[in-house]
Write a protein that holds these residues in place. Sequence first.
Motif, mmCIF file in Angstrom:
data_model
loop_
_atom_site.group_PDB
_atom_site.id
_atom_site.type_symbol
_atom_site.label_atom_id
_atom_site.label_comp_id
_atom_site.label_asym_id
_atom_site.label_seq_id
_atom_site.Cartn_x
_atom_site.Cartn_y
_atom_site.Cartn_z
ATOM 1 N N ARG A 284 0.836 -1.207 0.000
ATOM 2 C CA ARG A 284 0.000 0.000 0.000
ATOM 3 C C ARG A 284 0.873 1.260 0.000
ATOM 4 N N ILE A 285 1.886 1.280 0.855
ATOM 5 C CA ILE A 285 2.776 2.439 0.941
ATOM 6 C C ILE A 285 3.571 2.591 -0.354
ATOM 7 N N LYS A 286 4.014 1.472 -0.933
ATOM 8 C CA LYS A 286 4.748 1.544 -2.208
ATOM 9 C C LYS A 286 3.866 2.110 -3.306
ATOM 10 N N ARG A 287 2.594 1.707 -3.342
ATOM 11 C CA ARG A 287 1.663 2.264 -4.333
ATOM 12 C C ARG A 287 1.503 3.764 -4.141
ATOM 13 N N LEU A 288 1.364 4.192 -2.894
ATOM 14 C CA LEU A 288 1.227 5.623 -2.607
ATOM 15 C C LEU A 288 2.479 6.393 -3.018
ATOM 16 N N LEU A 289 3.652 5.836 -2.733
ATOM 17 C CA LEU A 289 4.913 6.484 -3.118
ATOM 18 C C LEU A 289 5.036 6.599 -4.633
ATOM 19 N N ARG A 290 4.734 5.516 -5.342
ATOM 20 C CA ARG A 290 4.824 5.538 -6.811
ATOM 21 C C ARG A 290 3.868 6.566 -7.398
ATOM 22 N N GLU A 291 2.656 6.625 -6.864
ATOM 23 C CA GLU A 291 1.664 7.561 -7.381
ATOM 24 C C GLU A 291 2.063 9.005 -7.101
ATOM 25 N N SER A 292 2.572 9.289 -5.928
ATOM 26 C CA SER A 292 2.980 10.659 -5.623
ATOM 27 C C SER A 292 4.184 11.058 -6.483
ATOM 28 N N TYR A 293 5.090 10.115 -6.768
ATOM 29 C CA TYR A 293 6.209 10.405 -7.678
ATOM 30 C C TYR A 293 5.686 10.642 -9.093
ATOM 31 N N ARG A 294 4.788 9.790 -9.553
ATOM 32 C CA ARG A 294 4.254 9.905 -10.909
ATOM 33 C C ARG A 294 3.605 11.269 -11.138
ATOM 34 N N LEU A 295 2.847 11.732 -10.167
ATOM 35 C CA LEU A 295 2.142 13.002 -10.313
ATOM 36 C C LEU A 295 3.077 14.212 -10.258
ATOM 37 N N ASN A 296 4.238 14.059 -9.629
ATOM 38 C CA ASN A 296 5.129 15.204 -9.429
ATOM 39 C C ASN A 296 6.487 15.074 -10.102
ATOM 40 N N LYS A 297 6.675 14.054 -10.927
ATOM 41 C CA LYS A 297 7.993 13.843 -11.523
ATOM 42 C C LYS A 297 8.388 14.940 -12.505
ATOM 43 N N ASP A 298 7.410 15.689 -13.015
ATOM 44 C CA ASP A 298 7.742 16.775 -13.947
ATOM 45 C C ASP A 298 8.595 17.849 -13.281
ATOM 46 N N ILE A 299 8.548 17.956 -11.963
ATOM 47 C CA ILE A 299 9.395 18.899 -11.219
ATOM 48 C C ILE A 299 10.860 18.611 -11.526
ATOM 49 N N VAL A 300 11.217 17.341 -11.608
ATOM 50 C CA VAL A 300 12.602 16.936 -11.852
ATOM 51 C C VAL A 300 12.890 16.771 -13.339
ATOM 52 N N PHE A 301 11.977 16.120 -14.073
ATOM 53 C CA PHE A 301 12.193 15.827 -15.488
ATOM 54 C C PHE A 301 12.478 17.078 -16.297
ATOM 55 N N ASN A 302 11.760 18.151 -16.030
ATOM 56 C CA ASN A 302 11.888 19.360 -16.835
ATOM 57 C C ASN A 302 13.062 20.235 -16.420
ATOM 58 N N ASN A 303 13.765 19.877 -15.351
ATOM 59 C CA ASN A 303 14.830 20.736 -14.838
ATOM 60 C C ASN A 303 16.207 20.090 -14.801
ATOM 61 N N THR A 304 16.347 18.868 -15.325
ATOM 62 C CA THR A 304 17.675 18.244 -15.329
ATOM 63 C C THR A 304 18.024 17.737 -16.725
ATOM 64 N N GLN A 305 19.301 17.833 -17.053
ATOM 65 C CA GLN A 305 19.773 17.299 -18.322
ATOM 66 C C GLN A 305 20.524 15.985 -18.120
ATOM 67 N N GLU A 306 20.975 15.737 -16.891
ATOM 68 C CA GLU A 306 21.733 14.525 -16.597
ATOM 69 C C GLU A 306 20.793 13.337 -16.405
ATOM 70 N N ASN A 307 21.394 12.150 -16.335
ATOM 71 C CA ASN A 307 20.636 10.926 -16.071
ATOM 72 C C ASN A 307 20.840 10.523 -14.618
ATOM 73 N N PHE A 308 19.771 10.106 -13.973
ATOM 74 C CA PHE A 308 19.848 9.717 -12.572
ATOM 75 C C PHE A 308 19.090 8.425 -12.307
ATOM 76 N N ALA A 309 19.497 7.764 -11.224
ATOM 77 C CA ALA A 309 18.752 6.631 -10.681
ATOM 78 C C ALA A 309 18.257 7.092 -9.313
ATOM 79 N N PHE A 310 16.963 6.913 -9.050
ATOM 80 C CA PHE A 310 16.349 7.320 -7.792
ATOM 81 C C PHE A 310 15.889 6.088 -7.029
ATOM 82 N N LEU A 311 16.014 6.139 -5.721
ATOM 83 C CA LEU A 311 15.413 5.127 -4.860
ATOM 84 C C LEU A 311 14.717 5.875 -3.725
ATOM 85 N N PHE A 312 13.409 5.716 -3.646
ATOM 86 C CA PHE A 312 12.638 6.352 -2.586
ATOM 87 C C PHE A 312 12.462 5.332 -1.467
#
Length: 134
Positions: free
Chosen positions: A72-100
């Motif tokens: 349940r918590i993993k689903r909530l984390l994935r959904e909150s990342y999905r909805l807000n990932k544009d904050i990071v996607f639109n502001n970085t040119q490098e490639n990253f690996a994230f672990l929440f």
Amino acid sequence: MNALKQQMDASFGKKEKLKSQKLIGKLFTEGSSLTVFPIKLIYLETPCQEVSIKAAVTVPKKNFKSAVHRNRIKRLLRESYRLNKDIVFNNTQENFAFLFLYLGKEIPAFADLESKMKLLLEKFNARIHEKTNA
């Protein structure tokens, strides 16, 4: 065109998921971290990949014995990342690996988790821009 579509797409598709055991291990050994309680972000700059950011979520079994609660918590984390990932996607040119990593002891409300996720991603942006401008 593909890169533009990727930035505007609000999904969390197969290509964006971090699955490489080697890379996950490397994240824990070499990665940097940021924390906005109850979420900890461990990140690492990676070589070229098909998408600019690959992400994974994890909830420790030590804090949540029940798989139902962890999932349940993993689903909530994935959904909150999905909805807000544009904050990071639109502001970085490098490639990253994230672990929440979820640090809390109770199952969170989605609104609280989403607000913390926004803060965490903005904090990440600030740190990356600080490093590139230094």
